[in-house]
Motif scaffolding. Sequence first.
Motif, PDB file in Angstrom:
ATOM      1  N   ILE A 282       2.524  11.960  13.294  1.00 35.22           N
ATOM      2  CA  ILE A 282       1.785  11.530  12.894  1.00 35.22           C
ATOM      3  C   ILE A 282       0.383  10.956  13.555  1.00 35.22           C
ATOM      4  CG2 ILE A 282       1.581   9.131  11.690  1.00 35.22           C
ATOM      5  CD1 ILE A 282       4.982   9.784  10.415  1.00 35.22           C
ATOM      6  N   ARG A 283       0.029  10.990  13.896  1.00 39.46           N
ATOM      7  CA  ARG A 283      -1.600  11.057  14.541  1.00 39.46           C
ATOM      8  C   ARG A 283      -2.056   9.351  14.244  1.00 39.46           C
ATOM      9  NH1 ARG A 283      -4.869  15.480  16.462  1.00 39.46           N
ATOM     10  NH2 ARG A 283      -6.362  14.013  17.062  1.00 39.46           N
ATOM     11  N   GLY A 284      -2.071   9.392  12.993  1.00 39.69           N
ATOM     12  CA  GLY A 284      -2.501   7.824  12.449  1.00 39.69           C
ATOM     13  C   GLY A 284      -2.039   7.460  11.363  1.00 39.69           C
ATOM     14  N   SER A 285      -2.351   6.721  10.650  1.00 39.69           N
ATOM     15  CA  SER A 285      -2.217   6.315   9.199  1.00 39.69           C
ATOM     16  C   SER A 285      -2.868   4.503   8.917  1.00 39.69           C
ATOM     17  CB  SER A 285      -0.723   5.965   8.720  1.00 39.69           C
ATOM     18  OG  SER A 285      -0.629   4.914   9.856  1.00 39.69           O
ATOM     19  N   ALA A 286      -2.875   4.299   7.114  1.00 38.37           N
ATOM     20  CA  ALA A 286      -3.647   3.223   6.805  1.00 38.37           C
ATOM     21  C   ALA A 286      -2.769   2.856   6.132  1.00 38.37           C
ATOM     22  CB  ALA A 286      -5.497   3.143   7.564  1.00 38.37           C
ATOM     23  N   VAL A 287      -3.245   1.423   5.704  1.00 37.57           N
ATOM     24  CA  VAL A 287      -2.936   0.966   4.462  1.00 37.57           C
ATOM     25  C   VAL A 287      -3.904  -0.126   4.065  1.00 37.57           C
ATOM     26  CG1 VAL A 287      -1.145  -0.520   3.047  1.00 37.57           C
ATOM     27  CG2 VAL A 287      -0.598   1.080   4.902  1.00 37.57           C
ATOM     28  N   ASN A 288      -4.420  -0.369   2.922  1.00 39.01           N
ATOM     29  CA  ASN A 288      -5.372  -1.213   2.484  1.00 39.01           C
ATOM     30  C   ASN A 288      -5.218  -1.668   1.221  1.00 39.01           C
ATOM     31  OD1 ASN A 288      -6.711   0.256   0.584  1.00 39.01           O
ATOM     32  ND2 ASN A 288      -8.852   0.474   1.587  1.00 39.01           N
ATOM     33  N   ASN A 289      -5.969  -2.269   0.333  1.00 37.13           N
ATOM     34  CA  ASN A 289      -5.957  -2.793  -1.079  1.00 37.13           C
ATOM     35  C   ASN A 289      -7.049  -2.372  -1.657  1.00 37.13           C
ATOM     36  OD1 ASN A 289      -5.508  -4.432  -4.134  1.00 37.13           O
ATOM     37  ND2 ASN A 289      -3.174  -3.698  -3.655  1.00 37.13           N
ATOM     38  N   GLY A 290      -7.182  -2.290  -3.131  1.00 37.57           N
ATOM     39  CA  GLY A 290      -8.250  -2.265  -3.765  1.00 37.57           C
ATOM     40  C   GLY A 290      -8.701  -3.722  -4.481  1.00 37.57           C
TER      41      GLY A 290
END
Length: 684
Positions: A287-295
């Motif tokens: 896993i090189r990277g990840s991200a989480v957000n919301n609309g």
Amino acid sequence: MSTVSKSESEEFVSVSNDAGSAHGTAEPVAVVGISCRVPGARNPGEFWDLLASGGQAVTDVPADRWNADDLYDPDRSAPGRMNTRWGGFIEDVDRFDAAFFGISPREAAEMDPQQRLALELGWEALERAGIDPSSLAGTRTGVFAGAIWDDYATLKHRQGGAAITPHTVTGLHRGVIANRLSYTLGLRGPSMVVDSGQSSSLVAVHLACESLRRGESELALAGGVSLNLVPDSTIGASKFGGLSPDGRAYTFDARANGYVRGEGGGFVLLKRLSRALADGDPVLAVIRGSAVNNGGAAQGMTTPDAQAQEAVLREAHERAGTAPADVRYVELHGTGTPVGDPIEAAALGAALGTGRPDGHPLLVGSVKTNIGHLEGAAGIAGLIKAVLALRGRALPASLNYETPNPAIPFEELNLRVNTEYLPWEPEHDGQRMVVGVSSFGMGGTNAHVVLEEAPAAVESASASVDGATVDGDGGGGRGGVVPWVVSAKTPASLDAQLGRLAAFASRDRADDVDAGAVARVLAEGRAEFEHRAVAVGRGTDALAAALAEPDGLVRGVASGVGRVAFVFPGQGTQWAGMGAELLGAFPEFASAMAECEAALAPYVDWSLEAVVRQAPGAPSLERVDVVQPVTFAVMVSLAKLWQHHGVTPQAVIGHSQGEIAAACVAGALSLEDAARVVALRSRS
């Protein structure tokens, strides 16, 4: 899980705990184990077979869930009815080996089957990484599980207040899905259930990676579970307008009309890449990277937001250090809904597609076309598909795609749905396969994970023991005689394990498996239970034959923790060439024999190694002054080899010259003194 009834650009560099990777801002995390149970597949091997063959596992609703005839109505506005009679289901959700996990029958009956499934999958992921689950007690191992439904609670509440027991609260509490696993294995890391809607399990993976990078966890299980046990939640999804009325997910197709509910779950076992490489773990993917957000305040709370999805994609790939041209494929959220598909396509095209060279569109697809939408476990299903694709170096087809969705400008966005089994072909030397995985929640929480194949340094011939990845260095070398050991809590479970091992050994591809590597995983990566069996053979063919014959196995029952005694025989047990194979296979044995040769040298005029290897001109073992020192040396060296592998005697006993070896191993005689005694004794 074998003991529960129903039961792979540039090299990575090791980095410190607070450093970024050589490619991006996020430290790489290794996937070292996987487990899954999804419609049509009980384990990762079966899942890959389903995907690679282009299979789909959507069926009519099983009669043991609910009566589809009574509840189906094509008019979704019909009260108390659903506009579908199809879904993706797993088998035997009502079966559970409670005793294996030390759970009483009464407590097991009150437990949400999602808890049971998480227990099984967590155990399986550890075993498939070659880790004995019982060895993790007290460690900072985290558990991050996605789950969003409470069907079993609905079922239990229908029984009324009189059915509430002391186990009801813990049995139905969603947070216990993760906590139960931590409690059972004695894990001391973070333990939590994530509910961000349909993105829950991929958000759980993101949180697990961050926990590892902070040093909060040393090891982490991350994934999700979801089971459709009562019709209520399906009726709700139908009334919401999300379900496909014909039981198919037409992802990015003109026919897109909704999703198909699926169920099951999966877990990945994660460790910082630098630590995994140092520990010699099997690295399945990185896993090189990840991200989480919301609309946020989007067009509607349940309407996806293209700008937010684009932002989460850009952030994840920035953290991973990957440019659009690096990414070969993205596993879509891909539900097959008329509103969601065009929005996802627009975001993906803006973030990745249009940044790629002309003529090289970004390939996309969705596992939901194979198994349905696993909702709280959807993200982990997509992630495991991606890991399997990296391991198989091929992209499985996305199903049900015939006519491009007219609302998606594929050429403008530089996207293409992958509709065939496509072997991975690097476009230039040194290119590594990179894929992305997306998962979006109904309330606007978006997650994206960037995966790359395992570093070339750890790619090797590998195999899987009932899904357990093993590398190509088993310590015994190919072609050597090795034991395959199996243990279980009951005779029936032992038989089941032996059957699975026999099936594994009989596969065509088993010819490429290092039998010694399999032996190491079976011996070191499994918990030890009372009922045991061992097959011994030279290579997988011989071991398969031993497993197929009742007389080819040694079986028994271990009665508690026994004490180990080493027995050293006298003259008469020797044979020509004894120890020669061990000299080449085990450095520890060869080193001990060299020490013995040095200790014997003042008293003999021949070479110990030459005698053992039967070198031309070496004296025969028929000479008493040769056989006794040689046998002594082999026995002492064998004892050191056993001790190197953790077998330490509590007692020693010897017969005749074996008494000298026993005294040496016990420390009563030094090696030099023992060598002098045996050499001088053999002259008399």
